[in-house]
Design an enzyme around this catalytic site. Structure first.
Site, PDB file in Angstrom:
ATOM      1  N   HIS A 142       0.843  -1.207   0.000  1.00 41.92           N
ATOM      2  CA  HIS A 142       0.000   0.000   0.000  1.00 41.92           C
ATOM      3  C   HIS A 142       0.876   1.255   0.000  1.00 41.92           C
ATOM      4  O   HIS A 142       0.612   2.203  -0.742  1.00 41.92           O
ATOM      5  CB  HIS A 142      -0.932   0.011   1.209  1.00 41.92           C
ATOM      6  CG  HIS A 142      -1.669   1.312   1.372  1.00 41.92           C
ATOM      7  ND1 HIS A 142      -2.654   1.709   0.495  1.00 41.92           N
ATOM      8  CD2 HIS A 142      -1.538   2.314   2.279  1.00 41.92           C
ATOM      9  CE1 HIS A 142      -3.116   2.909   0.868  1.00 41.92           C
ATOM     10  NE2 HIS A 142      -2.447   3.293   1.940  1.00 41.92           N
ATOM     11  N   GLU A 207     -10.489   2.563   3.500  1.00 38.21           N
ATOM     12  CA  GLU A 207      -9.221   1.839   3.640  1.00 38.21           C
ATOM     13  C   GLU A 207      -9.508   0.531   4.356  1.00 38.21           C
ATOM     14  O   GLU A 207     -10.070   0.524   5.456  1.00 38.21           O
ATOM     15  CB  GLU A 207      -8.193   2.674   4.415  1.00 38.21           C
ATOM     16  CG  GLU A 207      -7.742   3.900   3.622  1.00 38.21           C
ATOM     17  CD  GLU A 207      -6.539   4.611   4.220  1.00 38.21           C
ATOM     18  OE1 GLU A 207      -6.293   4.485   5.438  1.00 38.21           O
ATOM     19  OE2 GLU A 207      -5.835   5.306   3.458  1.00 38.21           O
ATOM     20  N   ASP A 241     -11.005   2.690   7.625  1.00 35.60           N
ATOM     21  CA  ASP A 241     -10.491   4.025   7.932  1.00 35.60           C
ATOM     22  C   ASP A 241     -10.914   4.959   6.790  1.00 35.60           C
ATOM     23  O   ASP A 241     -10.140   5.244   5.884  1.00 35.60           O
ATOM     24  CB  ASP A 241      -8.966   3.944   8.064  1.00 35.60           C
ATOM     25  CG  ASP A 241      -8.330   5.300   8.307  1.00 35.60           C
ATOM     26  OD1 ASP A 241      -9.020   6.198   8.814  1.00 35.60           O
ATOM     27  OD2 ASP A 241      -7.139   5.451   7.984  1.00 35.60           O
TER      28      ASP A 241
END
Ligand code: CA
Length: 436
Positions: A142, A207, A241
């Protein structure tokens, strides 16, 4: 390997039929804890089993617990699980062992059945009072995918392979799965604009993360060593998130995420204990040749051999139109958690290494879990390459970031090695329009 016991026995079955069905997230080997209420009753602790919840307070009242398991059940029967998380792993194991006996097909089912409630009748709440929330950035994939968008020649900053990077987040806006998300307003500045403006976020993202709950804390000034972190982590859940990319892009330098992240975070309501996950512990991510070795306070043989978690993560979305047309959620990303560059144990050791105190019920996100290829990304930022490449939903609608009415659904499971398949339950939220 972390010790296995009778509660992990894949042959053990429950008298709750749904718990034995293939693909159910909550077989008798899982037994995650959460806090629920029924029809406006006061929230209290429960254990998920199949499509039912074992009401811990009711089971306590029925005299079904004794010894350390009773102490733990008392600590788990209130509106928050912090008292249980402040106990030690001997209490947690005693509770798990007894609940497993109670729910087994050869258990005292007549007494236990009276303490079960249907999940469909229950409302789930946050399982702990989350005093502090921290979010890490532990997936090198990521970090590389996101970093490449902003710094194509230099995606990873120099500290990445030395430090589990994180920021201190906001605990007050963490909410349980199922609560809607209000699109945030905020200050943004488009690259070609002369001046910033204030209004609804235009680049709303999710997320896909795991998060872990702190168990017994440490005194301020006294770090938790990597070897000891194991006894300070109670269990894990899923975390979305939610991220306002346009707000984030304008505000994040030099101090990091702020209003782009603090408007909402969603967690799955069940805490899958570290003990339940013991069969799925695996070696930590193997660093490629040439990468620096972690400094000694972040390195141990045990962490290298067993610090990883073999958990498959998934995120899907539905639009309002897809739901109206009865279409299945569109899976946007699937990634293995075992490829995280840092283990949850390294994260906690690093977090306390300067003396910062952990408290029971604190929540630590792992950071977005992503792979290296399309189909394995844990955020829309990566999928749409920063909004440059739209993708199509099965309804024919196009997306770069989330639209009002979109629902994000995260799920995860562990399976293999002959052990029972364990799931985390859903972590979901629908995006509502901005207010004002
Ligand atoms: Ca994050």
């Amino acid at each position: 390997m972390p010790e296995l016991n009778d509660t992990h026995d894949p042959k053990r079955k429950s008298f709750v039929a749904a718990a034995n069905e293939a693909g159910n997230d909550f077989p008798i080997q899982n037994l995650p804890l959460g806090v629920f209420s029924i029809g406006g009753s006061s929230p209290h602790g429960g254990v998920a089993i199949g499509d039912q919840i074992l009401d811990i307070a009711a089971a306590l009242k029925a005299g079904l617990f004794g010894g350390a398991a009773r102490d733990a059940a008392e600590a788990a029967s209130g509106a928050i699980l912090n008292p249980l998380l402040s106990q030690n792993s001997a209490h947690w194991s005693a509770l798990r062992a007894r609940v497993s006996e109670l729910l087994a097909e050869d258990g005292p089912k007549d007494d236990v059945a009276k303490c079960l409630v249907a999940m469909t009748d229950a409302e789930m709440h946050l399982p702990t009072q989350i005093g502090d929330y921290t979010d890490f950035y532990a997936s090198i994939n990521h970090a590389t995918n996101a970093g490449t968008l902003f710094r194509p020649d230099n995606p990873l900053l120099p500290s990445y392979k030395h430090i589990p990077i994180a920021y201190h987040g906001r605990a007050s806006s963490i909410q349980p799965s199922g609560e809607a998300i209000i699109r945030p307003n905020g200050q943004t500045k488009a690259p070609d604009a002369d001046a910033p403006s204030f209004g609804p976020c235009k680049r709303l993202d999710y997320e896909m993360e795991l998060a872990f709950y702190g168990g017994p804390g440490n005194a301020l000034g006294t770090p938790i060593s990597l070897e000891d972190t194991e006894s300070h982590i109670f269990g894990l859940c899923l975390l979305n998130d939610w991220s306002a990319r346009d707000i984030q892009a304008w505000e994040y330098q030099p101090l990091g995420p702020f209003l782009g992240k603090n408007f909402a975070s969603t967690i799955s309501p069940w805490i899958v204990t570290l003990e339940a996950l013991a069969p799925y512990r695996t070696r930590s991510f193997k660093r490629p040749d040439g990468d620096p070795a972690p400094l000694p306070y972040l390195a141990s043989d045990n962490d290298e051999k067993w610090g990883g978690l073999d958990i498959q993560m998934q995120v899907a979305i539905t639009s309002a139109k897809m739901r109206a047309d009865g279409q299945a959620p569109y899976v946007c990303g699937q990634a293995p958690f075992k490829d995280m560059y840092w283990t949850i144990f390294q994260m906690l050791a690093h977090h306390t290494s300067g003396g910062c105190d952990l408290r029971p019920g604190d929540l630590m996100g792992t950071g977005t879990v992503s792979g290296t290829k399309p189909g394995s990304y844990g955020s829309l930022l990566e999928i749409s390459r920063g909004g440059q490449e739209p993708f199509d939903l099965p309804s024919g609608e196009s997306r770069t970031f989330l639209e009002d009415g979109d629902e994000v659904i995260m799920s995860s499971h562990c399976e293999g090695g002959g052990y029972a398949r364990l799931g985390f339950g859903d972590c979901r939220g629908i995006v509502l329009p901005a207010r004002g």
